[in-house]
Design a protein around this motif. Structure first.
Motif, PDB file in Angstrom:
ATOM      1  N   ASP A   1       0.823  -1.210   0.000  1.00  0.00           N
ATOM      2  CA  ASP A   1       0.000   0.000   0.000  1.00  0.00           C
ATOM      3  C   ASP A   1       0.858   1.261   0.000  1.00  0.00           C
ATOM      4  OD1 ASP A   1       0.962  -0.242   2.544  1.00  0.00           O
ATOM      5  OD2 ASP A   1      -0.921   0.183   3.552  1.00  0.00           O
ATOM      6  N   PHE A   2       1.974   1.222  -0.752  1.00  0.00           N
ATOM      7  CA  PHE A   2       2.727   2.452  -0.958  1.00  0.00           C
ATOM      8  C   PHE A   2       1.899   3.390  -1.838  1.00  0.00           C
ATOM      9  CE2 PHE A   2       6.259  -0.655  -0.399  1.00  0.00           C
ATOM     10  CZ  PHE A   2       6.764  -0.124   0.777  1.00  0.00           C
ATOM     11  N   LYS A   3       2.057   4.665  -1.577  1.00  0.00           N
ATOM     12  CA  LYS A   3       1.302   5.650  -2.340  1.00  0.00           C
ATOM     13  C   LYS A   3       2.129   6.173  -3.493  1.00  0.00           C
ATOM     14  CE  LYS A   3      -1.454   9.843  -1.951  1.00  0.00           C
ATOM     15  NZ  LYS A   3      -2.123  10.777  -1.039  1.00  0.00           N
TER      16      LYS A   3
ATOM     17  N   ARG B   1      -4.194  14.446 -12.531  1.00  0.00           N
ATOM     18  CA  ARG B   1      -3.399  13.844 -11.456  1.00  0.00           C
ATOM     19  C   ARG B   1      -3.725  12.361 -11.343  1.00  0.00           C
ATOM     20  NH1 ARG B   1      -1.278  15.398  -6.262  1.00  0.00           N
ATOM     21  NH2 ARG B   1      -1.683  13.878  -4.625  1.00  0.00           N
ATOM     22  N   PHE B   2      -2.667  11.528 -11.272  1.00  0.00           N
ATOM     23  CA  PHE B   2      -2.808  10.091 -11.016  1.00  0.00           C
ATOM     24  C   PHE B   2      -2.434   9.828  -9.565  1.00  0.00           C
ATOM     25  CE2 PHE B   2      -0.944   5.920 -10.482  1.00  0.00           C
ATOM     26  CZ  PHE B   2      -1.840   5.081 -11.118  1.00  0.00           C
ATOM     27  N   GLU B   3      -3.258   9.063  -8.872  1.00  0.00           N
ATOM     28  CA  GLU B   3      -2.981   8.745  -7.467  1.00  0.00           C
ATOM     29  C   GLU B   3      -3.465   7.340  -7.160  1.00  0.00           C
ATOM     30  OE1 GLU B   3      -4.220  10.379  -3.035  1.00  0.00           O
ATOM     31  OE2 GLU B   3      -3.974  11.811  -4.690  1.00  0.00           O
ATOM     32  N   SER B   4      -2.563   6.542  -6.613  1.00  0.00           N
ATOM     33  CA  SER B   4      -2.900   5.175  -6.217  1.00  0.00           C
ATOM     34  C   SER B   4      -2.305   4.896  -4.849  1.00  0.00           C
ATOM     35  CB  SER B   4      -2.362   4.164  -7.238  1.00  0.00           C
ATOM     36  OG  SER B   4      -2.645   2.839  -6.813  1.00  0.00           O
ATOM     37  N   ASN B   5      -3.098   4.311  -3.962  1.00  0.00           N
ATOM     38  CA  ASN B   5      -2.645   4.005  -2.610  1.00  0.00           C
ATOM     39  C   ASN B   5      -2.294   2.538  -2.427  1.00  0.00           C
ATOM     40  OD1 ASN B   5      -3.094   6.670  -1.621  1.00  0.00           O
ATOM     41  ND2 ASN B   5      -5.291   6.226  -1.547  1.00  0.00           N
TER      42      ASN B   5
END
Length: 959
Positions: free
Chosen positions: A647-649, A746-750
């Motif tokens: 679960d690295f962001k 913006r791309f964001e993944s947790n």
């Protein structure tokens, strides 16, 4: 160290910094840290940029603290030694000549024995001769007919009567993390500071304003990367507006992003300085700003789109601020006294707004609080909440705060919770232990059953049904897709010919997105061929994708032993990461064999990147479009289906550009046309048709940063052909025209296995294919500013390494190559000088003494450039041509053009891997050398091509 801090000052006058990181696992620094003055001075107020903090002590001195950085702050100092030929020898210059030691022009004499430097600076080394084999002889001299000549040569000729040599020396800023007094010619003392304008000024520059003890506003000149404390103070004109008495300013504030300066006078009136820009950093004129309900203001802070104020009665107010998209400036005339929104009455005495309009403040009880719930739709937020002190600093009271350099868009949870940080780490450890146990158990099971969840699917006898669309020619057809253990069958009505694909033939899948009409695509590769399926929603595509990936994963598990030993990593044109397995069990011999990249099986990995590289011990490093660096967790295995335990962001940002095309029509002029002509539609994005001002994005991981599309330039470009070359034309000549629009996303993944590594903005990363003698893996990065960094301590356990060490070089670097056999770094400067250096050596760079004009003549700022090689053989790629450089024989091949050449890399066996229209692996280059020491490529030997595999990719990396 983190690149961003919130700075605060305690009631005892001790400054303190709070690491402002979104994910605390990406940094070793989480606790608050005091940074007191070495002389015990008490600080009153503090502000900060991304690289420095500025403060005023009780005596009124302006101080600067420069943060530690991966890139050394250093200045190169040069002295020209001049000589003239007379009396049959080289001697000192004559009386009427330039001085013996001078600057390049010869007008300013310089004393080499002068050693004084500014406070905070020190000399790195004594004077030494500058060598460049292209311009100077072996002793470092250049020769000419006379000193004013513009032509200097490296060899002495018959009519050369003067010569010069360059002595170089570097001075370095060494007072990092120390408060240094800023110089002032007049000994001026100050009461307040404000800093901002970081998105308006050049990189490394900022606007620092101060209020003098005389009540005037001053601007610090020449604050830049190599001069962090600036040069001197420039006085701004007094505020003189009709109907306003504004003789004395007591408070100031500057927008962290835009160049807006707010001033508050002694009677609570508010003014702004208009016209501040790069060209006019002190502004042009003053403007009155209405205050909330015309009340006296005692504190104000402005972000990018919001303005916060505290009035004399203790009330906190908020208002939106419009931004002029063309000139990127605040339109403060839209603010009205009645347009402010009351947020709270009392409780807050200081407020600071970040670049992304997040709000930090100091309460009347002296505690640090944050405004939670601030979003684009709700910029005023929900409530003020106290943040938790970390480390040894507890129960302090604070008098000053500044968070202008902070860029996160949401306040991290661990800021307000004392238990969330520790609990996150504990949960992560427990999940990882469970993942390891599950993976061990799964490896003992063969032929795991594939499961697919879909509300509309039928699940009978291990048969799955997916309803989607199938691409036939240029269109799509609604079909049913049946999948069992051996086949995938595509069927529709009687007019459609059923198609079957053996599941063992499916090599890899690639998700994609189409904007016109909007479809979520999934491309299936079967080795040289591909099929395309379309879905109306992302969830359906994700289920189909997961099903096919399970099939591919099972086939790889059943047919390989050393999956990482023979493999490739790739990044698609849309930023999708894939891992390709080259190892496969031979049915005939029963042993593992290497398969062609074009028929290799691959799996997608969560993330969004621009380029990637891999090396020894499964080390994988990647870089996104903003230059941020990520390292793949060493515990991640692409064959493990339990990726959710990581679960690295990861965060990325792209700027989408859309072209609007128009063509001429009889009696109507330029009009927006319908349909597609020569591959061009009225609106194009990424080379593909799109709806006008579209708002669709590829997945739920994406969100818009900009509220709407913006014109990049009002001017049109013209061409005679719709698909021709467009140029700006004041006469508006051409049968077609276009203009550009842009919008940031913006791309964001947790939930990724990629851990962010703190670093300056990076343009390329290189990972060694073999480990060093001490068991570590050499990782070298090139920053966008042309600096070289080496990451220390990278190994299997510490996959992110320990820290960065700068490899010093005198000039900006265009490209680098890491030769892992002897641990050397090769580089080419922006002006074409080729150099090498051993990674652990402290000696100067060695120069490649050979004529490289055949390569440098292709250099332009727009050309892409790669440098790779193996055992002294370098390959330089400039756009679609490649050169072979034999550094031992000192020969350079003729330019070798290749179809759509985009990238050249070398694997650990020394084979050069070229990405163009195809991926071509060349194991041998046959070169014929001529007597004049030139060479030309005759043929490529032992070539292996992966047909049509390079078109979908923009970066590949081989082990």
């Amino acid at each position: 160290m983190p690149a961003e801090y919130i700075w605060i000052v305690s009631e005892n006058g001790v400054p303190c910094r709070i690491p402002a990181v979104q994910d605390p696992r990406c940094t070793s620094e989480v606790d608050w840290q005091e940074v007191p003055c070495s002389d015990g001075s008490s600080i009153l107020t503090i502000v900060s940029s991304a690289t420095s903090a500025f403060a005023i002590d009780k005596t009124g001195r302006a101080l600067v603290l420069v943060l530690p950085t991966h890139i050394a702050i250093r200045e190169r100092v040069e002295i020209y030694a001049n000589q003239r030929w007379y009396l049959f020898r080289w001697a000192n210059t004559l009386f009427l000549d330039r001085p013996r030691f001078s600057d390049e022009t010869g007008r300013i004499p310089i004393d080499p024995s002068y050693n004084e430097v500014e406070p905070g600076w020190s000399w790195e080394e004594p004077w030494s001769t500058h060598f460049d084999p292209r311009k100077f002889d072996s002793e470092g001299w250049q020769y000419s007919h006379f000193f004013l000549s513009g032509k200097w040569e490296k060899k002495c000729g018959s009519f050369h009567y003067v010569r010069r040599k360059i002595f170089k020396r570097h001075m370095r800023y060494t007072a990092h993390d120390q408060w240094i007094e800023m110089s002032s010619e007049d000994g001026m003392m100050f009461t307040e500071l404000a800093i901002g304008g970081m998105d308006v000024m050049e990189e490394g520059e900022s606007l620092l304003f101060a209020i003098g003890t005389d009540g005037n506003v001053y601007r610090r000149e020449d604050i830049q990367t190599n001069q962090p404390s600036g040069s001197d103070w420039d006085k701004l004109p007094k505020i003189k507006l009709k109907g306003f008495d504004a003789d004395e300013v007591i408070l100031i504030a500057v927008s962290p992003s835009l160049a807006t300066l707010l001033c508050i006078t002694w009677d609570g009136k508010m003014f702004s300085r208009r016209g501040i820009s790069r060209r006019t950093p002190s502004g042009v004129t003053w403007q009155n700003i209405p205050t909330p309900r015309n009340k006296a203001v005692i504190c104000a802070s402005i972000g990018t789109r919001t303005l916060w104020c505290i009035t004399a009665d203790g009330s906190v107010w908020f208002t939106r601020v419009q931004v002029g998209e063309k000139r990127k400036e605040h339109l403060l005339e839209s603010i009205s006294a009645s347009g402010y929104q009351l947020v709270t009455q009392g409780g807050i005495c200081k407020v600071t707004v970040t670049k992304n309009d997040q709000v930090f403040c100091i309460s009347t009880s002296g505690k640090i609080e944050v405004r939670t719930g601030i979003e684009k739709e709700e910029p005023s937020g929900k409530r003020f909440e106290k943040i938790i002190d970390r480390g040894e600093i507890v129960d302090q009271k604070w008098i000053s705060i500044n968070a202008g350099a902070v860029t996160f868009s949401q306040i991290p949870e661990f800021f307000m919770s004392s238990t969330s940080l520790q609990s996150k780490f504990e949960i992560l450890e427990r999940l990882q232990e469970a993942s390891d146990r599950s993976w061990t158990a799964m490896k003992n099971i063969k032929g795991a059953e594939i499961e697919l969840e879909n509300d509309a699917d039928q699940n009978m006898d291990n048969i799955k049904l997916i309803r989607c669309q199938f691409k036939i020619g240029d269109g799509f057809r609604s079909v049913n897709v049946w999948i069992n253990d051996t086949h995938m069958e595509i069927s529709a009505d009687e007019k459609f010919t059923k198609k079957q694909i053996e599941v063992c033939a499916i090599k890899s899948v690639l998700p994609s997105f189409q904007r016109l009409p909007q479809k979520y695509l999934l491309k299936i590769f079967t080795g040289g061929e591909s099929e395309c399926f379309a879905f109306t929603d992302e969830k359906s595509r994700g289920s189909f994708h997961a099903c096919l990936e399970s099939i591919i994963r099972d086939h790889i598990l059943s047919s390989t032993r050393s999956s990482f030993g023979e493999s490739m990593w790739s990044v698609s044109c849309e930023g999708i990461v894939r891992w390709h397995c080259f190892a496969e069990m031979s049915k005939e011999s029963g042993y593992e064999k290497r398969v062609n990249p074009g028929v290799s099986r691959g799996l997608t990995i969560d993330g969004h990147f621009e380029s990637i590289d891999c090396g020894a011990k499964r080390a994988v490093w990647a870089m996104n479009g903003t230059g941020s660096l990520y390292s793949l967790s060493s515990k991640f295995d692409p064959l493990d289906s339990h990726e959710t335990y990581f679960d690295f962001k990861m965060v990325d940002q792209v700027t989408l550009r859309m072209f609007e095309y128009q063509k001429t029509a009889i009696f109507r002029g330029f009009i927006t046309f319908q349909g597609v002509q020569k591959g061009i539609s009225a609106w194009m994005c990424d080379g593909k048709p799109c709806p006008p001002s579209f708002s669709s994005l590829p997945s739920t991981n994406w969100s818009w940063i900009d509220a709407k599309w913006q014109l990049e330039d009002d001017k049109w470009e013209y061409s005679n052909e719709i698909d021709g070359v467009y140029v700006a034309s004041e006469k508006e000549q051409g049968r077609a025209r276009r203009r550009s629009w842009f919008r940031r996303a913006r791309f964001e993944s947790n939930k990724t296995p990629w851990c962010h590594v703190e670093a300056p903005s990076i343009q390329c990363i290189r990972v060694a294919k073999t480990e060093s003698l001490d068991g570590t893996i050499a990782v070298v990065a090139l920053t966008k500013d042309g600096h070289i960094l080496k990451r220390t301590g990278v190994d299997r356990e510490k996959f992110t390494g320990q820290n960065w060490q700068q490899i010093l070089v005198d000039f900006p670097i265009a490209c680098i190559h890491l030769e892992w056999e002897e641990e050397m770094i090769w580089c080419v400067t922006t002006d074409g000088l080729t150099m090498l250096k051993h990674l652990e050596s402290t000696e100067d760079w060695e120069h490649l003494d050979m004529d490289v004009t055949s390569i440098t003549r292709h250099f332009t700022s727009k050309n892409s450039f790669d440098l790779t090689g193996y055992s002294g053989i370098l390959f330089a790629r400039i756009n679609n041509i490649i050169f072979r450089i034999d550094t031992t024989e000192e020969t350079i091949s003729d330019a070798y053009p290749m179809d759509n050449l985009q990238q050249a890399v070398v694997d650990r066996r020394g084979s050069i891997c070229i990405r163009g229209a195809n991926i071509t692996v060349v194991r041998e280059w046959r070169v014929f050398s001529y007597t004049d020491r030139k060479a030309t490529i005759i043929a490529l030997g032992r070539v292996e091509r992966a047909s049509s595999m390079g078109i979908e990719l923009k970066s590949v990396a081989f082990y």
